[in-house]
Design a protein around this motif. Structure first.
Motif, PDB file in Angstrom:
ATOM      1  N   THR A 186       0.835  -1.198   0.000  1.00 23.59           N
ATOM      2  CA  THR A 186       0.000   0.000   0.000  1.00 23.59           C
ATOM      3  C   THR A 186       0.873   1.254   0.000  1.00 23.59           C
ATOM      4  N   LEU A 187       1.943   1.239   0.801  1.00 23.78           N
ATOM      5  CA  LEU A 187       2.844   2.396   0.850  1.00 23.78           C
ATOM      6  C   LEU A 187       3.450   2.657  -0.524  1.00 23.78           C
ATOM      7  N   ALA A 188       3.949   1.605  -1.172  1.00 21.85           N
ATOM      8  CA  ALA A 188       4.574   1.768  -2.487  1.00 21.85           C
ATOM      9  C   ALA A 188       3.556   2.316  -3.487  1.00 21.85           C
ATOM     10  N   THR A 189       2.361   1.727  -3.491  1.00 15.25           N
ATOM     11  CA  THR A 189       1.333   2.157  -4.426  1.00 15.25           C
ATOM     12  C   THR A 189       0.925   3.600  -4.154  1.00 15.25           C
ATOM     13  N   PHE A 190       0.841   3.944  -2.863  1.00 14.61           N
ATOM     14  CA  PHE A 190       0.437   5.302  -2.475  1.00 14.61           C
ATOM     15  C   PHE A 190       1.419   6.333  -3.028  1.00 14.61           C
ATOM     16  N   ILE A 191       2.724   6.091  -2.824  1.00 11.65           N
ATOM     17  CA  ILE A 191       3.720   7.060  -3.284  1.00 11.65           C
ATOM     18  C   ILE A 191       3.601   7.255  -4.793  1.00 11.65           C
TER      19      ILE A 191
END
Lengths: 203, 191, 178
Positions: A42-47
């Motif tokens: 989720t963090l990677a996708t969010f950035i």
């Protein structure tokens, strides 16, 4: 402001990227073996999604339609490479467990889909709200799937190394099938059916 | 030689690109409703995988590694695949219209098909030789086609079944994929 | 007028080139900052594994991909990286040797085997079997060795055992040759 709020809220349920749009299923299933991995993805996708929506909303005025898609792909690929390098340097364990699925964020249809369908037609603030809403919706879906898979597949619930609770029988005889690839399909299929049956999602 | 056979079987059956690696799920859930288009889509994907593996292998070895910029592979590979798909589409449109009408319409979809990029990244991470990369692409493509076709066959029948309303469509397709995935585990002992 | 038309036509191409150029220079900058750190951390990780394997280690030297482990001035062992081919791809194994015939221990550096099945080769239950094993005995029991395979992970387990044995023999020849 209420406009942006609307763009944020719609991503949670009504146009949830995973449950409703059926986008980004590949990362949603591949990394949902534990809550840690789900949050990392989720963090990677969010950035990437936030960066892409901001940049594309900013340049949308002067990008001719013929080069739109190639330019979007280049921008998204650049952001994914940056995230890939940063994770490798600062979160090496997460980088190792996400493996091939981290570079594959670049072909997550959710990101190109939002860039093309939303950010290229809307102003900056609403595009940011859209990215936030989609990310939270993505996170809700991933955490739900990985909660079930981790619980049944390992019999214990732990987040970032902190053990929360352990199930008595399951932890000794975990149902490994839920960690294995077919378990991902099963959990997502049943979750979808459940949410539709309870009327949370419209059919 | 035996190593190549292991790669072929592993990519096609044991680590099937759809059922085990979850790549190419969009066409799997979207296209696989009828047998014929599923098969054509599978053939188109196999073809692009082969060409893309060849191109990315050459670029990786003669450009990225030589100039020590391997970390740029994501942007380079996706641009290579996108332009390849364009060229292939133009080429078969001009030369072989029958072929174009058979699988040409699926080609634009393939650019963002994670299975193609996935195979090229796997080839790079495994340090496969050129021959091994091509075998791995062939195996992945055949595995993709096989699962697409089997799934389409099942769904043609499934559409006639009287499933509960909330199960229709995606949920029942995902549960079919579960059963297929479990069945494919039977292959893990064959090498 | 003509120049302007030509410019208008070329604009998409120029724009795409500019975007690619900006992105590539950005990546070069980010790569320049992160790559040294990534390499340093990888070295540190291997070092951590080595000192887990050889608690007495005070220093090591690296020559021709063979780590020689020293306690003060005495060489107390060797270590090297072996690569096995599992189902999912390469399995990288750090192998420690006590002497020229005995394994000290192994640690799986990285692998991409199926979670829950092949991934069990990275667990202590499997890797502990290699401790103090004679190199010639490093093979699965069904292949005549002393290593028990993990249920559902025969291929991965065999890949590890075979890679450890064959790489160890190669490296020992190198060590003796010195």
């Amino acid at each position: 402001m209420s406009d942006s709020r609307k763009e944020f809220v719609k991503g949670l349920i009504t146009t949830n990227p995973v449950f409703v749009l059926l986008l980004g299923l590949c990362p949603a299933l591949a990394v949902s073996t534990s809550i840690d991995n789900a949050l990392g993805m989720t963090l990677a996708t969010f950035i990437v999604l936030l960066g892409a929506n901001i940049i594309i909303a900013a340049i949308r005025g002067f990008v001719p339609s013929i080069t739109r898609i190639p330019i979007f792909i280049v921008i998204i690929a650049t952001l994914v490479t940056v995230v890939n390098l940063l994770f490798n340097a600062f979160l090496p364990d997460l980088h190792r467990t996400l493996g091939i699925y981290l570079p594959l964020v670049v072909v997550n249809c959710m990101i190109l889909g939002r860039a093309e369908a939303f950010a290229s037609k809307n102003p900056m603030i609403r595009s940011i709200a859209d990215a936030l809403g989609m990310t939270v919706g993505f996170m809700i879906a991933l955490v739900m799937i990985s909660f079930v898979r981790q619980l049944l597949g390992t019999g214990e619930m732990s987040v970032f190394g902190f053990s929360i609770f352990t199930l008595p029988v399951l932890s000794e005889h975990p149902l490994a099938m839920f960690i294995l690839p077919p378990g991902g399909f099963l959990v997502l299929g049943l979750l979808l059916a459940l949410l539709r049956w309870r009327g949370v999602l419209k059919i | 030689m035996s190593e190549l056979i292991v790669i072929l079987l592993s990519m096609a059956l044991i680590n099937n690109i759809i059922l085990v690696r979850y790549l190419g799920l969009c066409p799997f859930l979207g296209v696989s409703r009828e047998l014929k288009p599923s098969f054509s889509m599978g053939m188109a994907v196999t073809f692009v995988m082969l060409v893309a593996s060849l191109a990315t292998w050459v670029i990786n070895h003669y450009v990225l590694i030589r100039f020590n910029i391997e970390y740029m592979y994501i942007i380079v590979f996706i641009l290579v695949i996108a332009s390849l798909v364009q060229v292939i589409e133009l080429f078969i449109k001009k030369t072989n219209f029958a072929l174009y009408s058979a699988f040409g319409i699926y080609l634009p979809l393939i650019t963002t098909n994670c299975a193609v990029l996935g195979v090229t990244i796997i080839n790079m991470m495994e340090n496969y030789t050129l021959l091994a990369s091509l075998v791995s692409a062939l195996g992945s493509g055949l595995g993709f086609t096989l699962v697409m076709a089997v799934m389409a066959g099942i769904r043609e029948k499934l559409d006639l079944a009287d499933a509960p309303k909330s199960m229709r469509g995606a949920p029942v397709a995902l549960i079919t994929a579960t059963l297929l995935g479990l069945a494919f585990f039977g292959f893990s002992g064959i090498v | 007028m003509q120049v302007r038309d030509a410019l208008k036509k070329a604009f998409p191409v120029i724009l795409l080139t500019v975007v690619v150029a900006i992105c590539v220079s950005l990546l070069t900058a980010v790569g320049g900052i992160t790559l040294p750190r990534i390499e340093a951390m990888e070295r540190e990780r291997i070092l951590g594994m080595l000192s887990d394997m050889f608690p007495d280690m005070t220093r090591y030297s690296l020559e021709e991909e063979i780590y020689t482990i020293y306690k003060d001035e005495d060489a107390i062992g060797y270590a090297f990286i072996a690569v096995g081919r599992g189902y999912g791809g390469d399995v990288n194994i750090l192998v420690g040797l006590e002497d020229e015939a005995t394994v000290k221990g192994i640690t799986i550096i990285s692998h991409t085997e199926t979670p829950g099945l092949g991934s069990k080769i990275a667990e202590d239950l499997f890797t502990d079997q290699f401790a103090s094993a004679d190199i010639d005995d490093v093979a699965l029991t069904r292949d005549g060795g002393r290593i028990d395979a993990v249920t559902g992970a025969t291929v991965s387990a065999r890949a590890v055992a075979d890679a450890v044995r064959s790489t160890a023999r190669e490296k020992i020849d190198l060590i003796r040759g010195d």
